[in-house]
Enzyme design. Sequence first.
Site, short mmCIF file in Angstrom:
data_model
loop_
_atom_site.label_atom_id
_atom_site.label_comp_id
_atom_site.label_asym_id
_atom_site.label_seq_id
_atom_site.Cartn_x
_atom_site.Cartn_y
_atom_site.Cartn_z
N ARG A 100 -7.33 2.12 0.60
CA ARG A 100 -6.61 3.40 0.55
C ARG A 100 -7.63 4.49 0.85
NH1 ARG A 100 -2.18 5.54 -3.69
NH2 ARG A 100 -1.00 4.18 -2.29
N HIS A 130 1.48 4.72 5.79
CA HIS A 130 1.62 3.97 4.53
C HIS A 130 2.54 2.75 4.80
CE1 HIS A 130 1.36 3.14 0.38
NE2 HIS A 130 2.07 4.11 -0.13
N GLN A 180 4.20 0.41 1.99
CA GLN A 180 5.26 1.11 1.26
C GLN A 180 6.60 0.93 1.98
OE1 GLN A 180 5.17 3.33 -1.67
NE2 GLN A 180 7.33 2.89 -1.42
N ASP A 193 9.68 12.36 -0.51
CA ASP A 193 8.30 12.05 -0.90
C ASP A 193 7.66 13.33 -1.43
OD1 ASP A 193 5.73 10.96 -1.10
OD2 ASP A 193 5.35 10.96 1.05
N CYS A 199 9.05 7.14 -2.95
CA CYS A 199 7.98 6.14 -3.10
C CYS A 199 7.20 6.33 -4.39
CB CYS A 199 7.06 6.19 -1.90
SG CYS A 199 6.30 7.80 -1.65
N ARG A 215 7.12 -3.22 -4.40
CA ARG A 215 5.76 -3.15 -3.85
C ARG A 215 5.01 -4.44 -4.16
NH1 ARG A 215 3.44 1.64 -3.30
NH2 ARG A 215 2.05 0.53 -1.89
N1 CP Z 1 3.86 4.79 -3.79
C1 CP Z 1 2.55 4.60 -3.99
O1 CP Z 1 1.80 4.21 -3.10
O2 CP Z 1 2.17 4.85 -5.27
P1 CP Z 1 0.66 4.94 -5.80
O3 CP Z 1 0.05 6.14 -5.19
O4 CP Z 1 0.80 5.05 -7.30
O5 CP Z 1 -0.05 3.69 -5.42
N1 NVA Z 2 2.70 10.98 0.87
C1 NVA Z 2 2.20 10.58 -0.42
C2 NVA Z 2 2.53 9.16 -0.72
C3 NVA Z 2 2.11 8.73 -2.10
C4 NVA Z 2 2.33 7.28 -2.34
C5 NVA Z 2 0.68 10.78 -0.46
O1 NVA Z 2 0.01 10.56 0.56
O2 NVA Z 2 0.18 11.16 -1.51
#
Ligand code: CP
Ligand code: NVA
Length: 315
Positions: free
Chosen positions: A101, A128, A131, A226, A267, A295
């Site tokens: 990430r 993502h 997701q 989101d 999400c 997930r």
């Molecule tokens: N939706 C998602 O990726 O959640 P987190 O940021 O908690 O991993």
């Molecule tokens: N768009 C959001 C998704 C979180 C899972 C972010 O990047 O924080």
Amino acid sequence: MRHLLTLEDWSQEQMAEAVTTARAIKAEPHKVADVLRRKTLAMVFEKPSLRTRLSFEAGMNQMGGHAIYYDTSTSPFGAGKETIADTVRTMCRYVDIIMARLFKHEDILEMARHATVPVINALTNFSHPGQILADLQTIEEHKGHLAGLKLAYFGDSFNNVTHSLLFACPKMGLHLSIACPSGNAYKPDPRALAAAQTHAAHHQVQLDVTQDAATAAREADVVYTDSWMSYHIPKEQAGERMTLFAPYRVTGELMALAKSDAIFLNCLPAQRGMEQTAKVIDGPQSVVFDQAENRMHMHKALLYLLLKEAGSLQE
Ligand code: CP
Ligand code: NVA
């Protein structure tokens, strides 16, 4: 070596296979209880996480493997003392698969270029993919199918979730309506939109980006929103964003324009009173915790499929 970097790279068949596998693993988890025995996953995090971290780690454990949480703030890479290339080439000497990430999408591409094991994008500013694969599973479970459904997305659209929806929905036969403000910082990346338009034409599905939330909501089967403040957005932008995105908040009134049996997705993490009202996210149409649960089933499917394809599961 197959990686999961964006859903732009994955075919309709590969996405369908991931959904089918995740559903099979969810139904009969004991069948895969041992398939990743003595396999190791490295989990590289530059940003916070609840769902992604725990679901990967729990999933790996449930399949007999082990996951290592690696926080880049305590790494030579994070300290600017080691390149991505050297970091990844070293990691591949220890582990069977990597998920990361990261902020910059170019960094995950750089990782994959140097990796000799599969790399899974667990979120970059741009994309993502895991997701949205899990979300397709959730939609299919609740609706029985994917093709022909209309998904309406509201709010910040220059973001990872929107781009992944753009790459996935038209290929999977879903109509997609995106409602967002007009500025370049809030509407989808033109490259992701252009790719989606090509697939939409090929699969004969509708794709539109509108500034009018009501237009997007009409007849939707799936309503998706989101965070307005993605992890990489500086706090100073909060005030401006609250004002700009307010017309795209998912309210009971907006839900009423969608089909009566529409489901609501986010999400997560979510802020009640911002991208949706508390009544919507805590109401009967919300499936956000099924979405969060999936997930884990999807991550198990991805770990299994990518390691199998890499030839790592032959004893
Ligand atoms: N939706 C998602 O990726 O959640 P987190 O940021 O908690 O991993
Ligand atoms: N768009 C959001 C998704 C979180 C899972 C972010 O990047 O924080």
